[in-house]
Design a protein around this motif. Structure first.
Motif, PDB file in Angstrom:
ATOM      1  N   TYR A  24      13.251  82.526  90.506  1.00 46.53           N
ATOM      2  CA  TYR A  24      12.195  83.285  89.849  1.00 46.53           C
ATOM      3  C   TYR A  24      11.479  82.435  88.824  1.00 46.53           C
ATOM      4  O   TYR A  24      12.111  81.684  88.092  1.00 46.53           O
ATOM      5  N   GLY A  64      24.232  77.162  94.512  1.00 41.71           N
ATOM      6  CA  GLY A  64      25.221  77.651  93.568  1.00 41.71           C
ATOM      7  C   GLY A  64      26.606  77.883  94.135  1.00 41.71           C
ATOM      8  O   GLY A  64      27.585  77.921  93.401  1.00 41.71           O
ATOM      9  N   LEU A  65      26.716  78.068  95.442  1.00 46.11           N
ATOM     10  CA  LEU A  65      28.022  78.393  95.995  1.00 46.11           C
ATOM     11  C   LEU A  65      28.880  77.132  96.096  1.00 46.11           C
ATOM     12  O   LEU A  65      28.395  76.052  96.366  1.00 46.11           O
ATOM     13  N   ARG A  66      30.179  77.329  95.874  1.00 47.24           N
ATOM     14  CA  ARG A  66      31.105  76.198  95.861  1.00 47.24           C
ATOM     15  C   ARG A  66      30.978  75.346  97.127  1.00 47.24           C
ATOM     16  O   ARG A  66      30.874  74.126  97.062  1.00 47.24           O
ATOM     17  N   GLU A  94      32.729  75.258  86.426  1.00 47.39           N
ATOM     18  CA  GLU A  94      31.386  75.215  86.999  1.00 47.39           C
ATOM     19  C   GLU A  94      31.119  76.401  87.934  1.00 47.39           C
ATOM     20  O   GLU A  94      30.012  76.882  88.053  1.00 47.39           O
ATOM     21  N   THR A  95      32.149  76.836  88.635  1.00 46.35           N
ATOM     22  CA  THR A  95      31.950  77.963  89.540  1.00 46.35           C
ATOM     23  C   THR A  95      32.755  79.174  89.064  1.00 46.35           C
ATOM     24  O   THR A  95      33.219  79.985  89.856  1.00 46.35           O
ATOM     25  N   ARG A 107      23.714  89.754  97.528  1.00 44.74           N
ATOM     26  CA  ARG A 107      22.849  90.690  98.227  1.00 44.74           C
ATOM     27  C   ARG A 107      22.581  91.926  97.372  1.00 44.74           C
ATOM     28  O   ARG A 107      23.301  92.197  96.422  1.00 44.74           O
ATOM     29  N   GLU A 131      31.500  82.553  90.406  1.00 40.97           N
ATOM     30  CA  GLU A 131      31.788  82.768  91.828  1.00 40.97           C
ATOM     31  C   GLU A 131      33.268  83.114  92.020  1.00 40.97           C
ATOM     32  O   GLU A 131      33.621  84.023  92.763  1.00 40.97           O
ATOM     33  N   ASP A 132      34.133  82.381  91.331  1.00 42.38           N
ATOM     34  CA  ASP A 132      35.565  82.609  91.485  1.00 42.38           C
ATOM     35  C   ASP A 132      35.953  84.015  91.025  1.00 42.38           C
ATOM     36  O   ASP A 132      36.741  84.696  91.668  1.00 42.38           O
ATOM     37  N   SER A 170      18.422  93.115  91.352  1.00 43.85           N
ATOM     38  CA  SER A 170      18.579  91.744  91.847  1.00 43.85           C
ATOM     39  C   SER A 170      17.385  90.856  91.529  1.00 43.85           C
ATOM     40  O   SER A 170      17.543  89.712  91.139  1.00 43.85           O
ATOM     41  N   ARG A 191      19.920  88.252  89.905  1.00 44.48           N
ATOM     42  CA  ARG A 191      20.120  86.945  90.528  1.00 44.48           C
ATOM     43  C   ARG A 191      19.760  85.796  89.598  1.00 44.48           C
ATOM     44  O   ARG A 191      20.203  84.677  89.809  1.00 44.48           O
ATOM     45  N   ASP A 192      18.949  86.038  88.588  1.00 42.77           N
ATOM     46  CA  ASP A 192      18.559  84.924  87.724  1.00 42.77           C
ATOM     47  C   ASP A 192      19.608  84.614  86.661  1.00 42.77           C
ATOM     48  O   ASP A 192      19.499  83.646  85.931  1.00 42.77           O
ATOM     49  N   LYS A 248      24.174  81.085  88.838  1.00 42.14           N
ATOM     50  CA  LYS A 248      23.909  80.546  90.173  1.00 42.14           C
ATOM     51  C   LYS A 248      24.679  81.238  91.296  1.00 42.14           C
ATOM     52  O   LYS A 248      24.168  81.353  92.400  1.00 42.14           O
ATOM     53  N   ALA A 249      25.882  81.756  91.019  1.00 42.08           N
ATOM     54  CA  ALA A 249      26.604  82.456  92.086  1.00 42.08           C
ATOM     55  C   ALA A 249      25.917  83.777  92.395  1.00 42.08           C
ATOM     56  O   ALA A 249      25.997  84.294  93.500  1.00 42.08           O
ATOM     57  N   ASP A 301      22.608  79.228 102.298  1.00 43.04           N
ATOM     58  CA  ASP A 301      22.120  80.596 102.284  1.00 43.04           C
ATOM     59  C   ASP A 301      20.672  80.624 101.797  1.00 43.04           C
ATOM     60  O   ASP A 301      20.104  79.606 101.476  1.00 43.04           O
ATOM     61  N   VAL A 302      20.114  81.814 101.757  1.00 42.69           N
ATOM     62  CA  VAL A 302      18.818  81.967 101.111  1.00 42.69           C
ATOM     63  C   VAL A 302      19.088  82.058  99.616  1.00 42.69           C
ATOM     64  O   VAL A 302      19.892  82.871  99.183  1.00 42.69           O
ATOM     65  N   ALA A 303      18.433  81.203  98.821  1.00 47.94           N
ATOM     66  CA  ALA A 303      18.586  81.305  97.370  1.00 47.94           C
ATOM     67  C   ALA A 303      17.293  81.867  96.811  1.00 47.94           C
ATOM     68  O   ALA A 303      16.214  81.393  97.148  1.00 47.94           O
ATOM     69  N   TYR A 304      17.410  82.883  95.991  1.00 48.48           N
ATOM     70  CA  TYR A 304      16.218  83.462  95.398  1.00 48.48           C
ATOM     71  C   TYR A 304      16.054  82.902  93.996  1.00 48.48           C
ATOM     72  O   TYR A 304      17.001  82.881  93.211  1.00 48.48           O
ATOM     73  N   LEU A 313      20.576  73.122  91.183  1.00 46.47           N
ATOM     74  CA  LEU A 313      20.149  74.349  90.506  1.00 46.47           C
ATOM     75  C   LEU A 313      20.174  75.529  91.452  1.00 46.47           C
ATOM     76  O   LEU A 313      20.461  76.652  91.071  1.00 46.47           O
ATOM     77  N   ALA A 350      22.702  84.166  92.407  1.00 47.62           N
ATOM     78  CA  ALA A 350      21.418  83.922  93.066  1.00 47.62           C
ATOM     79  C   ALA A 350      21.506  84.236  94.560  1.00 47.62           C
ATOM     80  O   ALA A 350      20.502  84.461  95.214  1.00 47.62           O
ATOM     81  N   LYS A 351      22.727  84.253  95.097  1.00 50.90           N
ATOM     82  CA  LYS A 351      22.877  84.483  96.531  1.00 50.90           C
ATOM     83  C   LYS A 351      23.534  85.824  96.834  1.00 50.90           C
ATOM     84  O   LYS A 351      23.911  86.123  97.964  1.00 50.90           O
ATOM     85  N   PRO A 409      31.417  85.031  99.944  1.00 52.93           N
ATOM     86  CA  PRO A 409      30.021  84.579  99.863  1.00 52.93           C
ATOM     87  C   PRO A 409      29.502  83.942 101.142  1.00 52.93           C
ATOM     88  O   PRO A 409      28.312  83.915 101.384  1.00 52.93           O
ATOM     89  N   LYS A 410      30.406  83.416 101.980  1.00 50.90           N
ATOM     90  CA  LYS A 410      29.948  82.742 103.192  1.00 50.90           C
ATOM     91  C   LYS A 410      29.709  83.705 104.341  1.00 50.90           C
ATOM     92  O   LYS A 410      29.155  83.356 105.359  1.00 50.90           O
ATOM     93  N   TRP A 469      34.885  89.487  97.494  1.00 51.14           N
ATOM     94  CA  TRP A 469      33.558  89.074  97.959  1.00 51.14           C
ATOM     95  C   TRP A 469      33.713  87.802  98.761  1.00 51.14           C
ATOM     96  O   TRP A 469      34.379  86.872  98.322  1.00 51.14           O
TER      97      TRP A 469
END
Lengths: 304, 427
Positions: free
Chosen positions: B87, B70-72, A292-293, A148, A296-297, A188, A138-139, A142-143, B82-85, B67, A145-146, A161-162, A159
Motif C-alpha cells: 500500500y 515476508g513468509l519464511r 525476524e519471522t 487472506r 508468522e511463527d 485487510s 496487511r500493512d 510482513k507476515a 504468493d500474492v503480496a499486497y 520487504l 501482507a499475505k 501460509p503455504k 495457519w
C-alpha cells in the motif's frame, strides 16, 4: 449526460469491509468479533454496526482479556459495547492460568501476550464459534501482507501460509470441515493512515490512551514503557522512571505495548504525526522484535 | 512528492488497484521499492530490518524484495511465492499493489492478483525487449479484463537511453497487443527504476520522451469508466430484519452493487423468481441515499412484500441477465494436487450463490507462452488456462465477464477438501 460515478478510497474500503462482514454473517453459523479495545477493532465494530443497521449485530464481541489492561481500555470497552447494544464474551487469560492450562512467565520480561493464543482458542472452542473477525491489516507486518480476508484454520487453530485459498474478485470461500474455523479480516486493505482518517471522518470516539497525556514511564530496550502493576522493574529502571508526555500508537497488553513521546492531543495532530512517522506502529511492540519471522511463527500457532 | 497527507486532502482521494508481475532480474522489486520509498510507505524500522537481513544473506545491495517477501519459505528461497499486497498513497490517490511472481508456475498467483486490478504494469528489460514473459503477463491482464496497461521499458540506462531501442520495443508490443481485445489503453514509459528516471521524477537523460512519469500516470489515469454503470445488478447478500419496535416492518436487502445505478422509484425484477416491485428506499446508517452504484454496499427496501433471500439478484427491467444452466467459460486451474477431471463434479460459487456444477466438456487449453490453442492434451493441471463448458444444478444469474467482472466470474470448489480449485470467467 456524463456523470461521475466514483467514490473516495475511504468509502471503497468501507464498502469492502461491510461486504466482508455481511459475508461472514451469511457464510458461518456462529461468528464472533474479536474486540481488543484498540483502534482497529473499534473501527471494525463500527463497520459491523453499519453493515447490519438498523438491526443489531448478528454476532457477539469477544475480548481476549490478559488481565493486564490499562484501566482506560476497560472503561472504554464497557461504554462502547453498551452503546453498541452488543453482547460481550470475555476469554480470560487469568482463567486459563488458574485452570493450569498455561504457565505464567515470570521475571521482569514476563508477558501474557503469548498466553492470549490459548485463551483465544479455548474461547472459540467453548463458544463453538466458527469464524473470528479480527482487525488485522496487511500493512502492519510482513507476515500479514499475505493473509487472506477469509483465513482458514485447521482443527488445531493453526495457519498454513503455504496452503492458503486463493481469493479472486469478491468471492470468498468459507467452506470447512467440522472442527475447523476461519479468521476473517475485513480491514485487510486498510493502512494505519486510512484508519485514522476514517476515525476522523466518522467521528468515532477512542480510548484516551491514544491521545497525548502524562504518565510515569521508563525506557527498556529503546522502547518507552508505562509503569503499571504488571511490570516488574529492573533495579536500574526504578531510578529512571519519570513523567513523560506520551501517547500509544497501538493498544495491547500493558506489558508489551510501548508508548511514543507525543504532543498529539487530537485527531488532526495524530494524522499529522502518522504522516510524518518514520517507524511503523508495530515498531513499538516488543513482541514482534523477538525474531525476524516472529509474527508468522505466532500466527501459525493460532495468534490473530 | 514532498507533500504530506493532510487531513483535508486525504478525504478526496480515490483508489487505484494495480498489479505487477515479474521475476527476479527484471527490476520489479526495485521499482516497487522506489514507489514505496519515495511515497514514504517504507518506514525506518522496516528498512533497517531489510538492511540487516540483506547483509546476513550476503546481498551486495539492500534487497528490497525482502520487504515484500515476508513468509519464511520465501525468504529462504529468495522468491515471491504468493500474492503480496502493498500500500502507498500520494496526495491524489491511494494505491493497492498486488505484487505477484512472474514465472509460469505462478500463473495462478498472477490471475489472483489481476482479478481486482484496474491497471497492470508490464516490466520490459530494454536490453531484452518483448519476451515470452511479457506476452504471458499481457495475456493474463487481458483475460482478467484489466483495461489499463503500462508497458514500463526499464533499464534504459543500460542501453544508453537510446530512443531507437525504445521505439522498436513499442512497435513490437503494439503488433502483439492488437490481439488483446479487452485492454482499452496502453501507455509506454521508458525508465530506469534503479536510477529513478521517469518513475517519480522526469528523466533528464531522455529529453526525447515527452510523456508522463510512471507515478504521474498512476495518479491521473482515468478509471471512472471501468465499472459497468449501465446494467443494474444487485446480488442480495443478507436480509436485514431488525425485529425492533422502531423498525418493526423493516426488511432491507443488503448487498454490494455489482453494476448500474439504483434510485428510489426504480422498477426492479427479482431473479430467478421474476417478481417485480419498486425500490422504496436505499438505506445506510448515514441516512437514505438518492442513488447508489457500484461498488457501494447498501440495503434496499421494496414497495411490495416479496420473498427474497441471499443468492437472489435484483435487476432493472430494461436489460436483465438471462438465467442459464449451461455456461461456457475460460478457467484457470489452481489446484496443485488434483487435476480437472472430465465429467467431474464441483461446487460452483457465483456472486452470493453456491450450486453444483458438472464439467460438461473441456474445449481447449491455451499455451500461455505462445498463445496457441492446445487441443490434443485436455487435462487441466496446476496453472493451466483454457475453455470449458459447465452444466449447473440451478440457474446462474450471470453476465459475460466482459460486461461485468462480478456477475461474470465464479470459482470451482472441491467437494471433498473444500479447496478453491479453479477461477472462471463466463464467455
Amino acid at each position: 449526460m456524463h456523470q461521475d460515478y466514483s467514490i473516495t478510497h475511504l468509502k471503497q474500503l468501507e464498502s469492502e469491509a461491510i461486504y466482508i462482514l455481511r459475508e461472514t454473517a451469511a457464510q458461518f453459523e456462529k461468528p464472533v468479533l474479536l474486540f481488543s479495545g484498540g483502534k482497529d477493532s473499534i473501527v471494525m465494530a463500527h463497520l459491523a454496526k453499519k453493515a447490519f443497521y438498523p438491526a443489531r449485530l448478528p454476532f457477539p464481541l469477544m475480548h481476549v482479556d490478559t488481565g493486564h489492561n490499562f484501566p482506560e481500555t476497560m472503561e472504554y470497552r464497557d461504554r462502547f459495547i453498551a452503546e453498541l447494544g452488543a453482547e460481550l464474551v470475555v476469554a480470560s487469560v487469568q482463567d486459563a492460568i488458574d485452570a493450569g492450562k498455561v504457565k505464567e512467565e515470570t521475571g521482569p520480561h514476563a508477558s501474557r501476550n503469548g498466553l492470549q493464543t490459548v485463551a483465544l482458542l479455548d474461547g472459540l472452542e467453548e463458544g463453538k464459534y466458527d469464524a473470528a473477525l479480527g482487525g488485522g491489516r496487511r500493512d502492519e507486518e510482513k507476515a500479514r501482507a499475505k493473509e487472506r480476508f477469509f483465513s482458514h484454520r485447521d482443527a488445531f487453530g493453526q495457519w498454513d501460509p503455504k496452503n492458503q485459498r486463493p481469493e479472486l474478485w469478491n468471492i470468498f470461500n468459507g467452506r470447512k470441515h467440522h472442527g475447523e474455523h476461519f479468521r476473517v479480516f475485513p480491514l485487510s486493505n486498510w493502512t494505519e493512515m486510512d484508519i485514522w482518517q476514517y476515525i476522523k471522518l466518522e467521528e468515532i470516539d477512542l480510548p484516551s490512551l491514544y491521545f497525548s497525556h502524562e504518565r510515569p514511564c521508563f525506557v527498556r530496550n529503546g522502547v518507552i514503557m508505562a509503569v503499571t502493576d504488571f511490570i516488574e522493574l529492573l533495579p536500574n529502571e526504578t531510578a529512571q522512571v519519570k513523567n513523560m508526555r506520551i501517547r500509544f500508537r497501538t493498544i495491547g497488553d500493558a506489558t508489551c505495548t510501548g508508548a511514543a513521546l507525543s504532543d498529539a492531543a487530537d485527531l488532526d495532530a495524530i494524522i499529522g504525526e502518522v504522516a510524518a512517522a518514520r517507524q511503523t506502529e508495530r515498531g513499538t511492540r516488543a513482541d514482534d522484535k523477538r525474531s525476524e519471522t516472529a509474527m508468522e511463527d505466532r500466527k501459525k500457532e493460532g495468534y490473530f | 512528492m514532498t507533500e504530506t497527507n493532510t487531513a483535508a486532502g486525504y478525504l478526496d482521494m480515490d483508489l487505484l488497484r494495480f498489479t505487477t508481475a515479474g521475476s527476479v532480474d527484471d527490476g520489479k522489486s526495485t521499482l516497487i521499492g522506489r514507489l514505496l520509498y519515495d511515497s514514504k510507505a517504507i518506514f525506518e524500522d522496516q528498512l533497517e530490518a531489510v538492511e540487516k537481513s540483506s547483509k546476513s544473506r550476503g546481498d551486495e545491495n539492500v534487497n528490497l524484495a525482502l520487504l515484500t517477501d515476508g513468509l519464511r519459505s520465501e525468504r529462504e528461497q529468495g522468491i515471491t511465492i504468493d500474492v503480496a499486497y502493498r500500500y502507498f498513497a500520494t496526495p491524489k490517490r491511494k494505491f493497492i499493489i498486488a505484487d505477484t511472481p512472474g514465472h509460469t508456475q505462478y500463473t495462478r498467483n498472477m490471475v489472483t492478483g489481476a482479478s481486482t486490478a484496474n491497471l497492470a504494469i508490464l516490466l520490459v528489460d530494454a536490453r531484452k525487449g518483448i519476451i515470452e514473459q511479457t506476452c504471458r503477463h499481457a495475456f493474463i491482464a487481458n483475460l482478467l479484463r484489466i483495461q489499463h496497461v503500462v508497458v514500463c521499458v526499464n533499464k534504459m540506462d543500460l542501453v544508453d537511453w537510446d530512443e531507437g531501442t525504445y521505439n522498436a520495443i513499442v512497435e513490437d508490443f503494439k503488433k502483439f497487443a492488437s490481439r488483446l481485445d479487452n485492454i482499452v489503453e496502453v501507455t509506454f514509459i521508458p525508465a530506469s527504476a534503479l536510477l529513478g528516471d521517469n518513475i517519480v521524477d522526469k528523466s533528464s537523460n531522455m529529453p526525447w520522451y515527452q510523456g508522463p512519469t510512471l507515478l504521474y500516470h498512476l495518479e491521473t489515469v482515468y478509471i471512472g469508466g471501468d465499472e459497468n454503470h449501465i446494467d443494474a445488478r444487485f446480488p442480495v447478500q443478507w436480509v436485514i430484519r431488525p425485529h425492533s419496535d422502531k423498525w418493526h416492518d423493516f426488511r432491507g436487502f443488503a448487498g454490494r452493487i455489482a453494476g448500474g445505478v439504483f434510485k428510489p422509484g426504480d422498477k426492479v425484477k427479482v431473479l430467478p423468481s421474476g417478481f417485480e416491485s419498486t425500490i422504496k428506499g436505499i438505506h445506510t446508517m448515514d441516512g437514505e441515499l438518492k442513488e447508489a452504484f457500484a461498488p457501494m454496499s447498501v440495503a434496499l427496501t421494496l414497495d411490495d412484500e416479496i420473498d427474497i433471500s441471499r443468492g437472489d439478484m435484483l435487476v432493472k427491467l430494461n436489460n436483465p441477465p438471462q438465467p442459464k444452466q449451461d455456461v461456457e467459460a475460460m478457467i484457470c486451474w489452481f489446484s496443485a494436487d488434483k487435476k480437472l477431471a472430465g465429467r467431474g463434479k464441483y461446487i460452483l460459487r457465483h456472486t452470493e450463490k453456491e450450486v453444483k456444477a458438472l464439467i460438461h466438456e473441456v474445449r481447449y487449453k491455451v499455451n500461455i507462452n505462445t498463445l496457441r490453442k492446445i487441443e490434443d492434451d485436455l487435462v487441466f493441471s496446476h496453472n493451466d488456462i483454457g475453455r470449458i463448458s459447465i452444466r449447473t444444478s440451478a440457474p446462474l444469474i450471470a453476465d459475460s465477464y466482459r460486461r461485468n467482472r462480478i456477475t461474470g466470474s465464479f470459482v470451482l470448489i472441491d467437494e471433498q477438501n473444500n479447496e478453491t480449485v479453479a477461477a472462471g470467467m463466463i464467455i
